[in-house]
Design an enzyme around this catalytic site. Structure first.
Site, mmCIF file in Angstrom:
data_model
loop_
_atom_site.group_PDB
_atom_site.id
_atom_site.type_symbol
_atom_site.label_atom_id
_atom_site.label_comp_id
_atom_site.label_asym_id
_atom_site.label_seq_id
_atom_site.Cartn_x
_atom_site.Cartn_y
_atom_site.Cartn_z
ATOM 1 N N SER A 73 104.203 39.069 36.908
ATOM 2 C CA SER A 73 102.870 39.608 36.620
ATOM 3 C C SER A 73 101.745 39.018 37.459
ATOM 4 C CB SER A 73 102.548 39.441 35.131
ATOM 5 O OG SER A 73 103.267 40.378 34.363
ATOM 6 N N LYS A 76 99.802 41.502 39.508
ATOM 7 C CA LYS A 76 98.741 42.335 38.933
ATOM 8 C C LYS A 76 97.387 42.061 39.574
ATOM 9 C CE LYS A 76 101.154 43.025 34.567
ATOM 10 N NZ LYS A 76 101.459 42.507 33.236
ATOM 11 N N SER A 133 97.921 40.749 30.442
ATOM 12 C CA SER A 133 99.185 41.033 31.126
ATOM 13 C C SER A 133 99.862 42.290 30.584
ATOM 14 C CB SER A 133 100.137 39.832 31.040
ATOM 15 O OG SER A 133 100.936 39.760 32.201
ATOM 16 N N GLU A 169 106.510 47.997 36.511
ATOM 17 C CA GLU A 169 106.910 47.294 35.290
ATOM 18 C C GLU A 169 107.895 48.155 34.501
ATOM 19 O OE1 GLU A 169 106.230 44.323 34.541
ATOM 20 O OE2 GLU A 169 104.279 43.775 35.356
ATOM 21 N N SER A 240 105.906 36.088 34.145
ATOM 22 C CA SER A 240 107.213 35.602 33.705
ATOM 23 C C SER A 240 108.235 36.712 33.854
ATOM 24 C CB SER A 240 107.167 35.117 32.250
ATOM 25 O OG SER A 240 106.791 36.178 31.386
#
EC number: 3.5.2.6
Length: 291
Positions: A73, A76, A133, A169, A240
């Site tokens: 992440s 992002k 997130s 994702e 993660s």
């Protein structure tokens, strides 16, 4: 003539010795940091990557900083920055509304799940992706930009030739050892984070917005921030994934000095390994000790 030559050689030797002695404490300190990071890595049973940039003098502290790690992440930040870049010329892009459907929801949607059958603006999606997130928010940003390759293209446009985003994702978090997809290096990410938050990659308004979003992150208290003095201001983005991959990238404002940029990436050999935010906190403490 010989007497003058010998004297000159003695002066040069004395100067060299003085220079070496003067730099010895710095060398010893740097070597001590490397040893501590190596010991931390060994005790944690994983692979650790660290890049610290002191923006006061451009000094760097690096550990496996040129090795590739899965971003998870932390990627992002690049997606949100790409949208901010658009807003420099497309003045209304951040207020553009995006529909949220139940079929859009994936494995982690703390903000977008509250807006199913409604809409969110690209600004709201960026904040959700960076501060909570939210994975569906990230996918909406990627879709708006035109796909993962467009996020990579933005990275190239601002001078980052290492970053690569290949998937959306949640598959970008598989973090398979040796898989180059969705990876970067700690040093490349540190340089890019500096460029985005303190440099010229974004306009002044867009840069300020990105920093505001990062400072408002809700997921980083146990990572880099946990290894720093409580009086320091931190703006960060965690990440993660599989193999116990645990990441955090941060802009840090110590009291009374120029900002620091810190990237900590950590991954482990077992696919089902638990996240280790404590390792990131320990690494942060090691490399910032003395600032």
């Amino acid at each position: 003539m010989m007497r003058h030559r010998v004297k000159r050689m003695m002066l040069m030797t004395t100067a060299c010795i003085s220079l070496l002695l003067g730099s010895a404490p710095l060398y010893a300190q740097a070597n001590d940091v490397q040893q501590k990071l190596a010991a931390l890595e060994k005790s944690s049973g994983g692979r650790l990557g660290v890049a610290l940039i002191d923006t006061a003098d451009n000094a760097q502290t690096l550990y496996r900083a040129d090795e590739r790690f899965a971003m998870c992440s932390t990627s992002k930040v690049m997606a949100a920055a790409a949208v901010l870049k658009q807003s420099e010329t497309q003045k209304k892009v951040l207020s553009q509304k995006v529909e949220i459907k139940s079929s859009d929801l994936i494995n982690y949607n703390p903000i977008t799940e509250k807006h199913v059958n409604g809409t969110m603006t690209l600004a709201e999606l960026s904040a959700a992706a960076l501060q909570y997130s939210d994975n569906t928010a990230m996918n909406k940003l990627i879709a708006h930009l035109g796909g993962p390759d467009k996020v990579t293209a933005f990275a190239r446009a601002i001078g980052d030739n290492t970053f690569r985003l290949d998937r959306t994702e949640p598959t970008l978090n598989t973090a398979i050892p040796g898989d180059p997809r969705d990876t970067t290096t700690p040093l490349a990410m540190a340089q890019t984070l500096r460029n985005l938050t303190l440099g010229s990659a974004l306009g002044e308004t867009q840069r300020a917005q990105l920093v505001t979003w990062l400072k408002g992150n809700t997921t980083g208290a146990a990572s880099i921030q946990a290894g720093l003095p409580t009086s320091w201001v931190v703006g960060d983005k965690t990440g993660s994934g599989d193999y116990g991959t645990t990441n955090d990238i941060a802009v840090i404002w110590p009291e009374g000095r120029a900002p620091l940029i810190l990237v900590t990436y950590f991954t482990q050999p077992e696919q089902k390994a638990e996240s280790r935010r404590d390792v990131l906190a320990a690494a942060a403490k090691i490399v910032t000790d003395g600032y």
